[in-house]
Design a protein around this motif. Structure first.
Motif, PDB file in Angstrom:
ATOM      1  N   LEU A 166       0.943  -1.218  -0.089  1.00  0.00           N
ATOM      2  CA  LEU A 166      -0.012  -0.075  -0.116  1.00  0.00           C
ATOM      3  C   LEU A 166       1.028   1.082  -0.025  1.00  0.00           C
ATOM      4  O   LEU A 166       1.891   1.402   0.669  1.00  0.00           O
ATOM      5  CB  LEU A 166      -0.879   0.099   1.159  1.00  0.00           C
ATOM      6  N   ARG A 167       0.545   2.470  -0.979  1.00  0.00           N
ATOM      7  CA  ARG A 167       1.334   3.379  -0.988  1.00  0.00           C
ATOM      8  C   ARG A 167       0.252   4.614  -0.631  1.00  0.00           C
ATOM      9  O   ARG A 167      -0.600   4.764  -1.052  1.00  0.00           O
ATOM     10  CB  ARG A 167       1.766   3.828  -2.151  1.00  0.00           C
ATOM     11  N   ILE A 168       0.665   5.147   0.865  1.00  0.00           N
ATOM     12  CA  ILE A 168      -0.444   6.133   1.380  1.00  0.00           C
ATOM     13  C   ILE A 168       0.500   7.545   1.595  1.00  0.00           C
ATOM     14  O   ILE A 168       1.247   7.536   2.389  1.00  0.00           O
ATOM     15  CB  ILE A 168      -1.142   5.694   2.640  1.00  0.00           C
ATOM     16  N   GLY A 169       0.235   8.297   0.917  1.00  0.00           N
ATOM     17  CA  GLY A 169       1.051   9.574   0.666  1.00  0.00           C
ATOM     18  C   GLY A 169       2.588   9.182   0.303  1.00  0.00           C
ATOM     19  O   GLY A 169       2.704   8.480  -0.825  1.00  0.00           O
ATOM     20  N   GLU A 170       3.423   9.597   1.129  1.00  0.00           N
ATOM     21  CA  GLU A 170       4.971   9.080   0.805  1.00  0.00           C
ATOM     22  C   GLU A 170       5.272   8.144   1.550  1.00  0.00           C
ATOM     23  O   GLU A 170       6.338   7.622   1.512  1.00  0.00           O
ATOM     24  CB  GLU A 170       5.719  10.459   1.038  1.00  0.00           C
ATOM     25  N   THR A 171       4.314   7.168   2.147  1.00  0.00           N
ATOM     26  CA  THR A 171       4.559   6.035   2.933  1.00  0.00           C
ATOM     27  C   THR A 171       4.078   4.859   2.233  1.00  0.00           C
ATOM     28  O   THR A 171       3.025   4.757   1.749  1.00  0.00           O
ATOM     29  CB  THR A 171       3.724   5.968   4.369  1.00  0.00           C
ATOM     30  N   VAL A 172       4.997   3.611   2.282  1.00  0.00           N
ATOM     31  CA  VAL A 172       4.698   2.568   1.465  1.00  0.00           C
ATOM     32  C   VAL A 172       4.740   1.502   2.883  1.00  0.00           C
ATOM     33  O   VAL A 172       5.394   1.265   3.555  1.00  0.00           O
ATOM     34  CB  VAL A 172       5.707   2.081   0.569  1.00  0.00           C
ATOM     35  N   LEU A 173       3.370   0.826   2.912  1.00  0.00           N
ATOM     36  CA  LEU A 173       3.151  -0.235   3.936  1.00  0.00           C
ATOM     37  C   LEU A 173       3.043  -1.748   2.963  1.00  0.00           C
ATOM     38  O   LEU A 173       2.218  -1.680   2.261  1.00  0.00           O
ATOM     39  CB  LEU A 173       2.339   0.233   4.691  1.00  0.00           C
ATOM     40  N   VAL A 174       3.258  -2.806   3.883  1.00  0.00           N
ATOM     41  CA  VAL A 174       3.192  -3.915   3.054  1.00  0.00           C
ATOM     42  C   VAL A 174       2.279  -4.841   4.081  1.00  0.00           C
ATOM     43  O   VAL A 174       2.770  -4.748   5.558  1.00  0.00           O
ATOM     44  CB  VAL A 174       4.736  -4.627   3.110  1.00  0.00           C
ATOM     45  N   TYR A 175       1.424  -5.305   3.699  1.00  0.00           N
ATOM     46  CA  TYR A 175       0.350  -6.169   4.500  1.00  0.00           C
ATOM     47  C   TYR A 175       0.876  -7.494   4.873  1.00  0.00           C
ATOM     48  O   TYR A 175       1.297  -8.349   3.759  1.00  0.00           O
ATOM     49  CB  TYR A 175      -0.988  -6.086   3.922  1.00  0.00           C
ATOM     50  N   ARG A 176       1.175  -7.784   5.674  1.00  0.00           N
ATOM     51  CA  ARG A 176       1.545  -9.142   6.176  1.00  0.00           C
ATOM     52  C   ARG A 176       0.559 -10.014   7.247  1.00  0.00           C
ATOM     53  O   ARG A 176      -0.167  -9.475   7.980  1.00  0.00           O
ATOM     54  CB  ARG A 176       3.025  -9.115   7.037  1.00  0.00           C
ATOM     55  N   ILE A 177       0.627 -11.465   7.228  1.00  0.00           N
ATOM     56  CA  ILE A 177      -0.302 -11.996   8.085  1.00  0.00           C
ATOM     57  C   ILE A 177       0.681 -13.167   8.686  1.00  0.00           C
ATOM     58  O   ILE A 177       1.633 -13.741   8.119  1.00  0.00           O
ATOM     59  CB  ILE A 177      -1.260 -12.876   7.089  1.00  0.00           C
ATOM     60  N   GLY A 178       0.359 -13.219  10.105  1.00  0.00           N
ATOM     61  CA  GLY A 178       1.192 -14.173  10.753  1.00  0.00           C
ATOM     62  C   GLY A 178       2.181 -13.474  11.490  1.00  0.00           C
ATOM     63  O   GLY A 178       2.555 -12.335  11.549  1.00  0.00           O
ATOM     64  N   SER A 179       3.060 -14.449  12.252  1.00  0.00           N
ATOM     65  CA  SER A 179       4.403 -13.844  13.086  1.00  0.00           C
ATOM     66  C   SER A 179       5.323 -13.384  11.951  1.00  0.00           C
ATOM     67  O   SER A 179       5.497 -13.934  11.004  1.00  0.00           O
ATOM     68  CB  SER A 179       4.804 -14.981  14.010  1.00  0.00           C
ATOM     69  N   PRO A 180       6.275 -12.408  12.631  1.00  0.00           N
ATOM     70  CA  PRO A 180       7.326 -12.308  11.742  1.00  0.00           C
ATOM     71  C   PRO A 180       8.332 -13.264  11.436  1.00  0.00           C
ATOM     72  O   PRO A 180       8.545 -14.223  12.418  1.00  0.00           O
ATOM     73  CB  PRO A 180       8.100 -11.209  12.919  1.00  0.00           C
ATOM     74  N   GLY A 181       8.589 -13.522  10.170  1.00  0.00           N
ATOM     75  CA  GLY A 181       9.342 -14.370   9.876  1.00  0.00           C
ATOM     76  C   GLY A 181       8.590 -15.755   9.160  1.00  0.00           C
ATOM     77  O   GLY A 181       9.135 -16.661   8.568  1.00  0.00           O
TER      78      GLY A 181
END
Length: 260
Positions: free
Chosen positions: A241-256
């Protein structure tokens, strides 16, 4: 007018101008208020028919700079924060087992702009006995909260989360703990971004048993999903997702556990 807006108005009358002059990277009282609201919602426990119990004692840990700035106003500030907690509980029909208290505590290990919320259920003598079996009434794990300019709270295992890939929060993660999470610049946004290209209520993510959906909230600059502007779209693990100048990645589950 919402609970947070009423709190801000009372605060402005209490200590006129003091917090308006604060740097953006410093902890703001309204951010503590919003975190306390989230703590109530996250820790709410159904203990009987039509009764939901929430913590009634809260501690906000602050680093050197933020504690020095806020502690001179601790008594009126914590009084207003406690009043805000009671108002939010009334609106949500939450129950307490004792009087509501909020306190500030100095924690030198925390950086400027970072605060930690602790919550407890502490029964008061004036409250009728209540079966608290199964609840951790003596205390809970603290939540580390960062202002939008400086960080994140680490997600618990199994929760959906957003990984900030680009922007002022780059390399941080935000756990999506609620069915609906608003992303924007507003103080009460579930994911608050210090990005002038982001609207106050820019987008929202809704999570259900059927999956996750992202919707643009008629923002000024729009919401991009994998490079394409969207109004409403389904989310899958790894979507960007790009919202303004910020990019976020959607993740499911625990890190790793996610791929890519």
């Amino acid at each position: 007018m919402g609970v947070l807006q009423r709190f801000e108005r009372r605060l402005a009358g209490m200590v006129e101008g003091v917090f308006a002059r604060a740097f953006k990277s410093e902890v703001q009282p309204v951010e503590v208020a919003a975190a306390l609201q989230r703590e109530l919602d996250d820790q709410a426990a159904v203990v009987g028919r039509d009764r939901t119990l929430v913590p009634n004692h809260f501690t906000a840990d602050l680093g050197d700079h933020d504690y020095d700035r806020l502690s001179p106003y601790e008594k009126p500030l914590t009084s207003e924060l406690a009043a805000m907690v009671r108002e939010h509980a009334d609106e949500q029909r939450y129950a307490f087992v004792g009087g509501v208290e909020v306190e500030l505590r100095h924690e030198p290990s925390l950086e400027t702009g970072v605060f930690r919320i602790h919550s407890e259920v502490i029964a008061g003598a004036e409250v009728a006995p209540l079966d608290l079996s199964g609840l951790a009434a003596t205390g809970r794990e603290p939540r580390v909260v960062h202002t939008a300019a400086t960080g994140h709270a680490a997600p618990a295992d199994g929760y959906a989360r957003l990984v900030v890939r680009e922007g002022k929060n780059a390399s941080y993660e935000i756990e999506l703990r609620h069915a609906v999470t608003v992303i924007g610049r507003a103080a009460d946004a579930g994911v608050r971004l210090a990005d002038q290209a982001v609207s106050r209520r820019h987008a929202e993510i809704r999570i259900s048993n059927d999956g996750a959906i992202v919707s643009d909230l008629q923002s000024t600059n729009g919401t991009l999903l994998n490079g394409a502007r969207i109004t409403t779209a389904a989310l899958v693990d790894g979507d960007e997702l790009r919202i303004g100048e910020t990019v976020l990645v959607y993740r499911i589950g625990s890190p790793g556990t996610s791929q890519g």
